[in-house]
Design an enzyme around this catalytic site. Structure first.
Site, PDB file in Angstrom:
ATOM      1  N   LYS A 128       0.847  -1.199   0.000  1.00 55.44           N
ATOM      2  CA  LYS A 128       0.000   0.000   0.000  1.00 55.44           C
ATOM      3  C   LYS A 128       0.881   1.246   0.000  1.00 55.44           C
ATOM      4  O   LYS A 128       1.464   1.622   1.010  1.00 55.44           O
ATOM      5  CB  LYS A 128      -0.908   0.054   1.232  1.00 55.44           C
ATOM      6  CG  LYS A 128      -1.973   1.136   1.058  1.00 55.44           C
ATOM      7  CD  LYS A 128      -2.505   1.689   2.349  1.00 55.44           C
ATOM      8  CE  LYS A 128      -1.695   2.787   2.945  1.00 55.44           C
ATOM      9  NZ  LYS A 128      -1.564   4.025   2.138  1.00 55.44           N
ATOM     10  N   CYS A 141      13.224  12.126   6.051  1.00 54.62           N
ATOM     11  CA  CYS A 141      13.325  11.666   7.443  1.00 54.62           C
ATOM     12  C   CYS A 141      14.689  12.034   8.012  1.00 54.62           C
ATOM     13  O   CYS A 141      14.860  12.119   9.220  1.00 54.62           O
ATOM     14  CB  CYS A 141      13.092  10.165   7.515  1.00 54.62           C
ATOM     15  SG  CYS A 141      14.133   9.261   6.388  1.00 54.62           S
ATOM     16  N   GLU A 165      10.343   2.126  10.480  1.00 52.83           N
ATOM     17  CA  GLU A 165      11.323   3.189  10.188  1.00 52.83           C
ATOM     18  C   GLU A 165      10.555   4.497  10.327  1.00 52.83           C
ATOM     19  O   GLU A 165       9.707   4.804   9.487  1.00 52.83           O
ATOM     20  CB  GLU A 165      11.865   3.046   8.758  1.00 52.83           C
ATOM     21  CG  GLU A 165      12.641   1.780   8.492  1.00 52.83           C
ATOM     22  CD  GLU A 165      13.969   1.744   9.223  1.00 52.83           C
ATOM     23  OE1 GLU A 165      14.435   2.791   9.695  1.00 52.83           O
ATOM     24  OE2 GLU A 165      14.531   0.643   9.339  1.00 52.83           O
ATOM     25  N   GLU A 208       9.541  16.857  15.149  1.00 52.73           N
ATOM     26  CA  GLU A 208       9.778  16.796  13.705  1.00 52.73           C
ATOM     27  C   GLU A 208       8.820  17.755  13.003  1.00 52.73           C
ATOM     28  O   GLU A 208       7.608  17.693  13.218  1.00 52.73           O
ATOM     29  CB  GLU A 208       9.536  15.371  13.202  1.00 52.73           C
ATOM     30  CG  GLU A 208       9.874  15.208  11.735  1.00 52.73           C
ATOM     31  CD  GLU A 208       9.690  13.777  11.232  1.00 52.73           C
ATOM     32  OE1 GLU A 208       8.633  13.184  11.474  1.00 52.73           O
ATOM     33  OE2 GLU A 208      10.620  13.264  10.570  1.00 52.73           O
TER      34      GLU A 208
HETATM   35  P1  NAD Z   1       2.391   8.716   7.806  1.00 51.06           P
HETATM   36  O1  NAD Z   1       2.761   7.987   9.045  1.00 51.06           O
HETATM   37  O2  NAD Z   1       1.269   9.685   7.875  1.00 51.06           O
HETATM   38  O3  NAD Z   1       1.987   7.679   6.661  1.00 51.06           O
HETATM   39  C1  NAD Z   1       2.860   6.665   6.223  1.00 51.06           C
HETATM   40  C2  NAD Z   1       2.053   5.535   5.613  1.00 51.06           C
HETATM   41  O4  NAD Z   1       1.263   4.945   6.637  1.00 51.06           O
HETATM   42  C3  NAD Z   1       1.083   5.972   4.513  1.00 51.06           C
HETATM   43  O5  NAD Z   1       1.037   4.983   3.514  1.00 51.06           O
HETATM   44  C4  NAD Z   1      -0.246   6.042   5.251  1.00 51.06           C
HETATM   45  O6  NAD Z   1      -1.348   5.845   4.410  1.00 51.06           O
HETATM   46  C5  NAD Z   1      -0.087   4.890   6.225  1.00 51.06           C
HETATM   47  N1  NAD Z   1      -0.926   4.987   7.434  1.00 51.06           N
HETATM   48  C6  NAD Z   1      -1.380   6.100   8.052  1.00 51.06           C
HETATM   49  N2  NAD Z   1      -2.136   5.765   9.124  1.00 51.06           N
HETATM   50  C7  NAD Z   1      -2.152   4.414   9.180  1.00 51.06           C
HETATM   51  C8  NAD Z   1      -2.738   3.469  10.067  1.00 51.06           C
HETATM   52  N3  NAD Z   1      -3.475   3.841  11.112  1.00 51.06           N
HETATM   53  N4  NAD Z   1      -2.533   2.147   9.837  1.00 51.06           N
HETATM   54  C9  NAD Z   1      -1.768   1.741   8.797  1.00 51.06           C
HETATM   55  N5  NAD Z   1      -1.190   2.591   7.920  1.00 51.06           N
HETATM   56  C10 NAD Z   1      -1.373   3.913   8.117  1.00 51.06           C
HETATM   57  O7  NAD Z   1       3.726   9.401   7.267  1.00 51.06           O
HETATM   58  P2  NAD Z   1       3.942  10.305   5.974  1.00 51.06           P
HETATM   59  O8  NAD Z   1       3.399  11.664   6.250  1.00 51.06           O
HETATM   60  O9  NAD Z   1       3.489   9.589   4.757  1.00 51.06           O
HETATM   61  O10 NAD Z   1       5.542  10.361   5.917  1.00 51.06           O
HETATM   62  C11 NAD Z   1       6.292  11.235   6.674  1.00 51.06           C
HETATM   63  C12 NAD Z   1       6.887  10.532   7.873  1.00 51.06           C
HETATM   64  O11 NAD Z   1       7.638   9.400   7.467  1.00 51.06           O
HETATM   65  C13 NAD Z   1       7.871  11.412   8.621  1.00 51.06           C
HETATM   66  O12 NAD Z   1       7.654  11.262  10.002  1.00 51.06           O
HETATM   67  C14 NAD Z   1       9.230  10.850   8.217  1.00 51.06           C
HETATM   68  O13 NAD Z   1      10.261  11.092   9.134  1.00 51.06           O
HETATM   69  C15 NAD Z   1       8.916   9.407   8.087  1.00 51.06           C
HETATM   70  N6  NAD Z   1       9.905   8.726   7.250  1.00 51.06           N
HETATM   71  C16 NAD Z   1      10.805   7.909   7.864  1.00 51.06           C
HETATM   72  C17 NAD Z   1      11.788   7.268   7.121  1.00 51.06           C
HETATM   73  C18 NAD Z   1      12.789   6.351   7.776  1.00 51.06           C
HETATM   74  O14 NAD Z   1      13.380   5.544   7.084  1.00 51.06           O
HETATM   75  N7  NAD Z   1      13.009   6.433   9.071  1.00 51.06           N
HETATM   76  C19 NAD Z   1      11.841   7.453   5.730  1.00 51.06           C
HETATM   77  C20 NAD Z   1      10.908   8.293   5.133  1.00 51.06           C
HETATM   78  C21 NAD Z   1       9.927   8.923   5.912  1.00 51.06           C
END
Ligand code: NAD
Length: 509
Positions: free
Chosen positions: A190, A299, A265, A400
């Site tokens: 997804k 990130c 992550e 963040e």
């Molecule tokens: P997010 O947590 O809002 O969403 C990430 C994914 O999770 C999306 O596909 C979303 O649809 C899904 N999701 C959201 N709620 C969910 C739930 N309740 N159950 C299952 N899936 C769910 O994050 P974002 O805004 O897409 O990305 C930004 C974040 O990602 C930042 O915090 C960034 O630091 C982090 N990030 C971390 C890394 C790493 O490797 N550590 C890499 C890239 C991004």
């Protein structure tokens, strides 16, 4: 047939929008509910990229059943054969690099040069993962007893649910999909709802490369519906998640209840430490790239600069000048260095942190504005922002922001700089600029992070090294590098006794 089918008018869109579909086995299908969501260009919000299925538990269930059915055959496929498919996928990605990069910029906004880098990371990962097919999958280990042969091997975990963010919409999925496939797992994927088309394109490439039907299934939709259904599904053996710490915590809690394997992550609050002996120009170059590259939506973005007092004024002056000279705009345009924020909600959040900085009595040295004049008013643009007079306990120094905003903290010594650097709940990427080898090695040892850079910014990871963070950035897993397959495999230890008699370990020795 691969890819989108059908074209229909979507309300409020300019022109005709393509309708994209889920992939379940061999069938491209809409969501069972028939509902869709819109994917729009953050640089020009009126531009609709496409409409995608708003999937729910029924769609996820169909995808999981299909993956389960395909798992046995894929698991039995020899790893070198699996590797050949990944190698071909890497070659196809190379051929389609420019097209994919432009799709990415249109869909989530990063400037096209960086989008090319995102695709390149997936190409690197494909070649790396392909090679793993001809590397050892275990070890032979001596027994304490005679005529007994012991060895280990890696086994796939089964059906893996892959949930990814929008900010690296090809690279991050590739870090999960390629090693998980290499290991012999079947997948339900997804992508983020802000980058569904990049997710689809990646799936198409893998199919074109020869991946058997059902081994990789694509389910589009929101986290709350499609993502949560994957986490809750009893026949998904492992969830591999990259995203925010907040969502990661919810997923970990849910997986904990059923003891489902989960790789997380999560977020970061990364910092660059600049010591008074550093090459200041080099440090400013790194700071500009790490704070404002990808509009700060990495990130590993540096949203803190911890500068030793003696060089703080010069560093801040240079950083301000450089930030004010950055060209903000549509990432597809020549010369643009900072693209839009991904969506309106995130723009409000980033701007909200400028208000927080003011409330906390930090100084907004430059930026801090929603850019709405001329063509920028058609998208979600924010000015590169620097906060000064920041203390480590302030929210802008701890939370963040995920936008082009960075805080400058002044430290009096190496010890204080390291203490500030470590003073958040996150631990992804930290960097130090110094020409003193003692300071460099002290920092390497003391910095609480999964990734440490010396005389380089906090961004720039390469796929042949493990990637991940400590503290609330994750739950101990590392992606890529020598650890690439760990999240997606179980170890099996095998003892073969060919002595013909009962031999008791620890007793008959
Ligand atoms: P997010 O947590 O809002 O969403 C990430 C994914 O999770 C999306 O596909 C979303 O649809 C899904 N999701 C959201 N709620 C969910 C739930 N309740 N159950 C299952 N899936 C769910 O994050 P974002 O805004 O897409 O990305 C930004 C974040 O990602 C930042 O915090 C960034 O630091 C982090 N990030 C971390 C890394 C790493 O490797 N550590 C890499 C890239 C991004």
């Amino acid at each position: 047939m691969l890819g989108p089918v059908g074209v229909a008018l979507v309300d409020g869109a300019v022109g005709l929008a393509e309708h994209f579909l889920n992939l379940i086995g061999e069938e491209w299908a809409p969501a069972r509910s028939g509902e869709t969501f819109e994917d729009r260009n953050p640089a020009r919000w009126s531009e609709l990229v496409g409409a995608f299925p708003q999937s729910g538990p029924e769609d996820v269930d169909a995808a999981v059943k299909t993956a389960r059915a395909a798992y046995r055959g894929w698991r039995a496929t020899p790893p070198p054969r699996r590797g050949e498919i990944l190698l071909r996928a890497g070659l196809f990605l190379e051929q389609r690099k420019e097209e994919l990069a432009r799709t990415m910029t249109r869909e989530m906004g990063k400037v096209v040069e960086e989008a090319r880098g995102d695709v390149q990371e997936a190409i690197d990962m494909a070649f790396f993962a392909a090679g793993l097919g001809r590397r050892p999958f275990g070890e032979a280990i001596p027994s304490e007893l005679p005529d007994k042969f012991c060895f280990t091997w890696r086994e796939p975990v089964g059906v893996v649910g892959v949930i990814t963010p929008w900010n690296f919409p090809v690279a991050v999925p590739s870090w999960k999909l390629f090693p998980a496939l290499m290991a012999g797992n079947a997948i339900v994927f997804k992508p983020a709802e802000d980058s569904p088309l990049c997710g689809q394109r990646l799936v198409e490439v893998l199919l074109e490369a020869g991946l058997p039907p059902g081994v990789l299934n694509l389910v589009q939709g929101t986290g709350e519906q499609a993502g949560a259904a994957m986490v809750a599904h009893p026949d998904v053996n492992c969830i591999s998640f990259t995203g925010s710490t907040e969502v990661g915590r919810q997923i970990a809690t849910q997986c904990g209840r059923s003891l489902k394997r989960v790789g997380l992550e999560l977020g970061g609050k990364n910092a660059i430490v600049v010591m008074d002996d550093a090459d200041l120009e080099l440090a400013v170059d790194g700071a500009v790239w790490a704070a404002f590259g990808t509009t700060g939506q990495r990130c590993t973005a540096a949203s803190r600069m911890i500068v030793q007092r003696g060089v703080a004024a010069d560093f801040v002056d240079a950083l301000k000048q450089r930030a004010e000279g950055l060209r903000v705009g549509d990432g597809l345009q020549e010369g643009v260095q900072v693209g839009p924020i991904v969506n309106e909600r995130q723009l409000r959040r980033v701007h909200g942190y400028t208000a927080v900085a003011r409330e906390e009595r930090a100084t907004v040295l430059t930026g801090g504005e929603v850019l709405a004049e001329g063509p920028l008013g058609e998208g979600w643009f924010y000015s590169p922002t620097i906060f000064t007079d920041v203390r480590p306990e302030m929210r802008v120094a701890r939370e963040e922001i995920f936008g082009p905003s960075t805080s400058v903290l002044v430290a009096d010594s190496l010890e204080q700089a390291l203490e500030y650097a470590n003073s958040t709940v996150y631990g992804l990427s930290l960097s130090i600029y110094t020409n003193d080898v003692r300071r460099a090695f002290t920092a390497m040892r003391e910095l609480e992070a999964g990734i440490v850079y010396v005389n380089a910014p906090t961004i720039g990871a390469e796929i042949q090294l493990p990637f991940g963070g400590v503290k609330q950035t994750g739950n101990g897993h590392r992606e890529a590098g020598s650890t690439a397959m760990d999240e997606f495999t179980e170890w099996k230890s095998i003892y073969v006794d060919y002595s013909g008699r009962l031999q008791r370990a620890q007793i008959d020795t």
